[in-house]
Design an enzyme around this catalytic site. Structure first.
Site, PDB file in Angstrom:
ATOM      1  N   SER A  68      12.163  86.879  68.669  1.00  0.00           N
ATOM      2  CA  SER A  68      13.519  86.299  68.733  1.00  0.00           C
ATOM      3  C   SER A  68      14.408  87.322  67.653  1.00  0.00           C
ATOM      4  CB  SER A  68      13.814  85.145  68.149  1.00  0.00           C
ATOM      5  OG  SER A  68      15.089  84.476  68.736  1.00  0.00           O
ATOM      6  N   HIS A  69      15.144  86.871  67.065  1.00  0.00           N
ATOM      7  CA  HIS A  69      16.158  87.323  66.315  1.00  0.00           C
ATOM      8  C   HIS A  69      15.493  88.184  64.874  1.00  0.00           C
ATOM      9  CE1 HIS A  69      15.642  83.220  65.281  1.00  0.00           C
ATOM     10  NE2 HIS A  69      15.763  83.366  63.930  1.00  0.00           N
ATOM     11  N   ASP A  84      21.163  88.110  70.684  1.00  0.00           N
ATOM     12  CA  ASP A  84      19.887  88.296  69.608  1.00  0.00           C
ATOM     13  C   ASP A  84      18.862  89.372  70.281  1.00  0.00           C
ATOM     14  OD1 ASP A  84      18.756  86.614  71.404  1.00  0.00           O
ATOM     15  OD2 ASP A  84      17.641  85.829  69.640  1.00  0.00           O
ATOM     16  N   ASP A 123      15.985  88.788  71.757  1.00  0.00           N
ATOM     17  CA  ASP A 123      15.418  88.541  73.136  1.00  0.00           C
ATOM     18  C   ASP A 123      16.467  87.923  74.052  1.00  0.00           C
ATOM     19  OD1 ASP A 123      15.559  86.208  71.453  1.00  0.00           O
ATOM     20  OD2 ASP A 123      13.891  85.265  72.506  1.00  0.00           O
ATOM     21  N   ASP A 133      18.310  85.268  73.974  1.00  0.00           N
ATOM     22  CA  ASP A 133      18.824  83.883  74.122  1.00  0.00           C
ATOM     23  C   ASP A 133      19.800  83.436  73.209  1.00  0.00           C
ATOM     24  OD1 ASP A 133      17.339  83.972  71.855  1.00  0.00           O
ATOM     25  OD2 ASP A 133      15.821  82.208  72.588  1.00  0.00           O
ATOM     26  N   ARG A 134      20.453  83.947  72.296  1.00  0.00           N
ATOM     27  CA  ARG A 134      21.355  83.464  71.321  1.00  0.00           C
ATOM     28  C   ARG A 134      22.725  84.053  71.490  1.00  0.00           C
ATOM     29  NH1 ARG A 134      19.580  82.209  65.202  1.00  0.00           N
ATOM     30  NH2 ARG A 134      17.743  81.014  65.906  1.00  0.00           N
ATOM     31  N   LYS A 154      17.737  78.578  76.148  1.00  0.00           N
ATOM     32  CA  LYS A 154      19.274  79.232  75.696  1.00  0.00           C
ATOM     33  C   LYS A 154      19.571  80.560  76.394  1.00  0.00           C
ATOM     34  CE  LYS A 154      18.042  79.937  71.144  1.00  0.00           C
ATOM     35  NZ  LYS A 154      16.986  79.052  70.104  1.00  0.00           N
ATOM     36  N   ARG A 175      18.498  73.703  55.115  1.00  0.00           N
ATOM     37  CA  ARG A 175      19.625  73.869  55.901  1.00  0.00           C
ATOM     38  C   ARG A 175      20.394  72.560  55.528  1.00  0.00           C
ATOM     39  NH1 ARG A 175      18.130  78.298  58.143  1.00  0.00           N
ATOM     40  NH2 ARG A 175      16.436  78.624  59.724  1.00  0.00           N
TER      41      ARG A 175
HETATM   42  C1  G1P Z   1      16.280  77.500  63.895  1.00  0.00           C
HETATM   43  C2  G1P Z   1      17.495  76.855  64.150  1.00  0.00           C
HETATM   44  C3  G1P Z   1      17.381  76.113  65.237  1.00  0.00           C
HETATM   45  C4  G1P Z   1      16.717  76.820  66.512  1.00  0.00           C
HETATM   46  C5  G1P Z   1      15.319  77.406  66.072  1.00  0.00           C
HETATM   47  C6  G1P Z   1      14.802  78.622  67.072  1.00  0.00           C
HETATM   48  O1  G1P Z   1      15.380  76.825  63.467  1.00  0.00           O
HETATM   49  O2  G1P Z   1      18.057  76.249  63.118  1.00  0.00           O
HETATM   50  O3  G1P Z   1      18.392  75.709  65.968  1.00  0.00           O
HETATM   51  O4  G1P Z   1      16.184  76.109  67.544  1.00  0.00           O
HETATM   52  O5  G1P Z   1      15.621  78.530  64.844  1.00  0.00           O
HETATM   53  O6  G1P Z   1      15.670  79.688  67.442  1.00  0.00           O
HETATM   54  P1  G1P Z   1      15.130  76.238  62.077  1.00  0.00           P
HETATM   55  O7  G1P Z   1      14.752  77.327  61.090  1.00  0.00           O
HETATM   56  O8  G1P Z   1      16.147  75.602  61.555  1.00  0.00           O
HETATM   57  O9  G1P Z   1      13.929  75.110  62.147  1.00  0.00           O
HETATM   58 ZN    ZN Z   2      16.060  84.490  70.317  1.00  0.00          ZN
END
Ligand code: G1P
Ligand code: ZN
Length: 543
Positions: free
Chosen positions: A113-114, A277, A279, A281-282, A376, A496
Site C-alpha cells: 500500500s502506502h 498512494d 497501490d 486505493d487512497r 477503496k 491515533r
Molecule cells: C490504517 C487506517 C485505516 C485503514 C488501514 C489500511 O489502519 O487508520 O483507516 O483502513 O490503515 O489502509 P490503522 O493503522 O489505524 O490500524
Molecule cells: Zn493503499
C-alpha cells in the site's frame, strides 16, 4: 517443464485479522519466504487446481520477480488460468474489478500500500476473494494456520513468462493471460461518470494536478485524465511507477504530498489537486487554496453522487468507519438513507456492499469507494469529484462552503503519536477503558459528556460482533473523541487520537481546525492522561 516439490519449514506468517502480509522486502526475498506464503494461500483455499486467479501489483521492488514465482506456483498447483496485468502491474481497485468482471476465484495483489518500497523498504502480498474484496478473517486465519505447519511447496521449473505484451501463453497446463492493466478499469470509470461533461469542463479551461507519487496510478491517471478526458500533458506528475517510488513515501496526505499542497495553496494553483498512494486505493483532494478533509470529502460525495450517471438512481446507504467524522451521517439523514458506522478497516464494508445496504463508503484515512469494486478506490474518488464539479459548474471551495452552510461544519483532525512503548500505550488504553463508566454526565473543558464506551460493531448482515474497536467519548454538543491503537504500525505502538467538533453557525466556518478543536484536544489529553502515560503531549503527524 516439470513440477518440483521443495521441502520447507513453517514461517512467521500472517496474523489473523489483517488482510495482507506486509514485511520488509528482504524477508520476502529470503529463503523461500514468498513461496511458503503463497503455498499457504493455495493450501488454505483448498488448492489452486482448476481455478482462475488475477495477479498484479503496484510495481514496487521485487514485484516482477514475485509475480514469476506466483505464476510458476499456480501452474504447479494446477490452476486453469491466471489473468495478469501487463508488466505484472495492477492497482488494487483495478485488481478488484478484474476479479469481479472475469468471475475469477480470487486474486493475489503484490503491494504494501502506502509504505515505501525498495530493496530495504516494504513488500506485501494480499489475497482477495471472488467478490473482489480482501479475504475475510476466516480465510486469513486459515492462511496463517497453514504458514505454521507448512512442510513443502510446489513450483514449476518452466521458463519465465513474458509479461511485456498482452496475449495468452501457457505454463505447464495453465493459461497465462496478460492484459492491459488500465483498459477494463478505465472503461468501468467511463460507465460510472459523465466523461463528456468533464471533457467539456476541461475544454472550458479547467485545470488539475494529479500526483501519482511515482506509484501505480501513474498509467491509470495518464490514460484517463490526459488521454480520455483531454487534460493537458503534464497534468499527471510523478506518473511513472518506480520500484522505490523515486524515494517518495507514496501516502497521499498533506505531509507526504507536500509539493502538491504547496502548489494548491499558491498563486498559480489549478482548479483541483489530487494524489493517490502506492497501490492506488487512497486519495487526497485539494481545491484551489482549500484542503478537503477525507471526512468532508465523503460527505460531499454522498450528497452529490446522484449527479454522476452511475449513481443517478441515488444511494442505498452510506457507511463510514467509526473514527471518521459524522458529516456523512448528516447527509444520509437528509437523503433518508441508511448510515452505517463500522470499525476501522475496509473489510467491514464488504458485507454492507454485497447486501446492497450501502453504496458509498469512506474512512478518515484517505479512503473512499463504492459498490463498483470491493476495495477503496483513489481515482474513482477523483473522477466523482470531477463529475460533481462539472455538473454543478462550481469550484471545490464553493461546493465545500455550500455543504457546510447546509449541514454545518464538522471540524475534524487526527493526531498520531508514533513509536510508543507498547506497554505504556496499552496501560493508557486499559486505564481509560476502566474509567469509561464514570464519565457520562461529567463536564470537561466546558463540554458535557453524553456517552463513553469501547466501540463494538454488530454486523447487520451476518450478525457477527467485533469488540474492542476503539474508545469513543461523545459530548452533548456533537463533539467526539476517539482513541485507538493502530493495527498497521510496524514500530512499537501508534496512538491515533481522532477529534471532532460540530459547528452549525456558518459565520464560524473559517476557523483553523486545530483552533476550533482546542477544547476537545485538551479534554482528550486530560481524560486519557496522555502525557502521564507516554510522556508526550505533541503528536508526530497531524492530518
Ligand atoms: C490504517 C487506517 C485505516 C485503514 C488501514 C489500511 O489502519 O487508520 O483507516 O483502513 O490503515 O489502509 P490503522 O493503522 O489505524 O490500524
Ligand atoms: Zn493503499
Amino acid at each position: 517443464m516439470a513440477v518440483v516439490t521443495h521441502p520447507t519449514q513453517p514461517i512467521e506468517g500472517q496474523k489473523p485479522g489483517t488482510s495482507g502480509l506486509r514485511k520488509k522486502t528482504p524477508v520476502f526475498m529470503h529463503r523461500h519466504y514468498l513461496q511458503n506464503f503463497v503455498q499457504s494461500i493455495f493450501d488454505a483455499i483448498g488448492g489452486a487446481s482448476g481455478k482462475t486467479f488475477v495477479l498484479g501489483g503496484d510495481g514496487r521492488y521485487f514485484n516482477d520477480k514475485a509475480a514469476q514465482v506466483i505464476l510458476k506456483m499456480a501452474a504447479a498447483g494446477g490452476a486453469a488460468r491466471v489473468i495478469v496485468g501487463q508488466g505484472a502491474i495492477l492497482s488494487t481497485p483495478a485488481a478488484s474489478h478484474l476479479i469481479r468482471k472475469r468471475k475469477a476465484d480470487g486474486g493475489i495483489i503484490l503491494s504494501a500500500s502506502h509504505n515505501p518500497g525498495g530493496p530495504n523498504a516494504d513488500f506485501g502480498v494480499k489475497y482477495n476473494i471472488a467478490n473482489g474484496g480482501p479475504a475475510p478473517e476466516g480465510v486469513t486465519e486459515a492462511i496463517f494456520a497453514r504458514t505454521q505447519e507448512i512442510a513443502e511447496y510446489h513450483i514449476s521449473d518452466g521458463p519465465h513468462v513474458d509479461l511485456s505484451t498482452p496475449g495468452e501463453t501457457t505454463l505447464e497446463k495453465m493459461v497465462v493471460e496478460v492484459v492491459d492493466p488500465v483498459a477494463d478499469y478505465a472503461t468501468l470509470m467511463e460507465e460510472l461518470f459523465d466523461f463528456g461533461a468533464i471533457r467539456a469542463m476541461v475544454q472550458g479551461g479547467f485545470r488539475m494536478r494529479f500526483d501519482a507519487m511515482n506509484a501505480v496510478t501513474g498509467p491509470y491517471a495518464s490514460e484517463i485524465l490526459e488521454g480520455r478526458l483531454g487534460m493537458a500533458k503534464g497534468t499527471v506528475v510523478h506518473g511513472v511507477p518506480e520500484p522505490d517510488f523515486g524515494g517518495m513515501h507514496p501516502d497521499p496526505n498533506p505531509t507526504w504530498a507536500s509539493a502538491l499542497m504547496e502548489e494548491m495553496m499558491g498563486e498559480a494553483a489549478p482548479d483541483l489537486g489530487a494524489a493517490s498512494d502506492g497501490d492506488g486505493d487512497r486519495n487526497m483532494i485539494v481545491g484551489r487554496g482549500i484542503y478537503v478533509s477525507p471526512s468532508d470529502s465523503l460527505a460531499v460525495l454522498a450528497a452529490n453522487a446522484h449527479l454522476a450517471p452511475g449513481y443517478k438512481a441515488g444511494l442505498k446507504g452510506v457507511a463510514r468507519s467509526m473514527p471518521t467524522s459524522t458529516a456523512a451521517d448528516r447527509v444520509a439523514k437528509e437523503l433518508g438513507i441508511g448510515a452505517y458506522e463500522t470499525p476501522t478497516g475496509w473489510k467491514f464494508f464488504g458485507n454492507l456492499l454485497d447486501a446492497g445496504r450501502a453504496t458509498i463508503c469512506g474512512e478518515e484515512s484517505f479512503g473512499t469507494g463504492s459498490d463498483h469494486v470491493r476495495e477503496k478506490d483513489g481515482l474513482w474518488a477523483v473522477l466523482l469529484w470531477l463529475n460533481i464539479l462539472a455538473a454543478r459548474g462550481e469550484g471545490v471551495e464553493a461546493i465545500l462552503r455550500a455543504h457546510w452552510a447546509k449541514y454545518g461544519r464538522n471540524y475534524y483532525s487526527r493526531h498520531d503519536f508514533e513509536a510508543l512503548p507498547v506497554d505504556d500505550a496499552n496501560k493508557m488504553m486499559s486505564e481509560l477503558k476502566a474509567d469509561l463508566p464514570t464519565l457520562p454526565g461529567t463536564e470537561i473543558e466546558g463540554l458535557l459528556i453524553r456517552a463513553a464506551e469501547d466501540f463494538a460493531y454488530n454486523d447487520p448482515v451476518d450478525g457477527s460482533v467485533s469488540r474492542g474497536q476503539g474508545v469513543r467519548i461523545l459530548f452533548e454538543d456533537g463533539s467526539r473523541i476517539v482513541l485507538r491503537l493502530s493495527g498497521t504500525g510496524t514500530e512499537g505502538a501508534t496512538l491515533r487520537l481522532y477529534l471532532e467538533r460540530y459547528e452549525p453557525d456558518s459565520t464560524r466556518h473559517d476557523l483553523d481546525p486545530q483552533e476550533a478543536l482546542a477544547p476537545v484536544i485538551r479534554a482528550a489529553h486530560e481524560l486519557a492522561a496522555i502525557r502521564h502515560h507516554i510522556g508526550r503531549d505533541q503528536p508526530n503527524v497531524i492530518t
